[in-house]
Enzyme design. Sequence first.
Site, PDB file in Angstrom:
ATOM      1  N   GLU A   1       0.875  -1.167   0.000  1.00 23.25           N
ATOM      2  CA  GLU A   1       0.000   0.000   0.000  1.00 23.25           C
ATOM      3  C   GLU A   1       0.917   1.224   0.000  1.00 23.25           C
ATOM      4  OE1 GLU A   1      -4.100   0.229   2.167  1.00 23.25           O
ATOM      5  OE2 GLU A   1      -2.573   1.045   3.510  1.00 23.25           O
TER       6      GLU A   1
ATOM      7  N   ASP B   1      -4.952  10.716   8.920  1.00 23.34           N
ATOM      8  CA  ASP B   1      -3.662  10.207   9.380  1.00 23.34           C
ATOM      9  C   ASP B   1      -3.206  10.901  10.649  1.00 23.34           C
ATOM     10  OD1 ASP B   1      -3.080   8.297   7.297  1.00 23.34           O
ATOM     11  OD2 ASP B   1      -2.954  10.012   5.953  1.00 23.34           O
TER      12      ASP B   1
END
Length: 267
Positions: A49, A60
């Site tokens: 990924e 995030d």
Amino acid sequence: MSRLATRFEKLKSQQRKALVSYVMAGDPQPQVTVPLLHKMVAAGVDVLELGLPFSDPMADGPVIALAAERALAAGTNTLDALNMVKEFREQDQETPVVLMGYLNPVEVIGYEKFVSYAKQCGVDGLLLVDLPPEESKEFGAILKQHDMDQIFLLAPTSTDQRIQHVANQASGFIYYVSLKGVTGAATLDTSEAAARIEKIKSVTNVPVGVGFGISDAASAKAMGSVADAVIVGSAFVKSFATLTADEAVEQTVNKVKELRAALDELV
């Protein structure tokens, strides 16, 4: 059959669980990424990924947000990330590669142009964090035209309706976010996550991977016992903030080996 489908079918036949690794394209320097991807595959990663650096990564935590900042400061953009996949494919035609990022840079390039070039470079799937299934019809249609998988997130707060909606649209795998928070969060309730994953799996044949909060052998093994894949990011990325690139690569590879060994104990 797509690379993702092929990889998950092979692992299922071996009764093994997938290790999905996240790293940020271009962190800390563009030339580090492709060799790192190859070393991670050699150490036991099943699906790569690759993060697309973006200035406002809302999902995030600080570890990956800072990785994006380092990548952007080093001059890495979205097209550079695609070209890294293209370079990776010169030596590896089998390992699935999924891009994870945000909608804005894709819209700047244009859906069709972005997906077409991503396919040329060897990308297998896309996960755009801020593109919910209700708004993804146009983008999803373009991905289907290019035989690429569209991956969606589900969370502990997802309703039964949302779970079914995602199950109806997703391909490749479904990414279950095990925590109510951002990437790298510390507290993982494995029993709650296990119950939610079983619920998702009851309504779909698409593999289910679990991420957020998995950082060591124990958490990987716990989640691997109920999911088809464990997805690890911050535990790999964090070393690039404090170590030299060579040291961080070595530490990342060692972490892959630790997690792979833990998952293989489940066989």
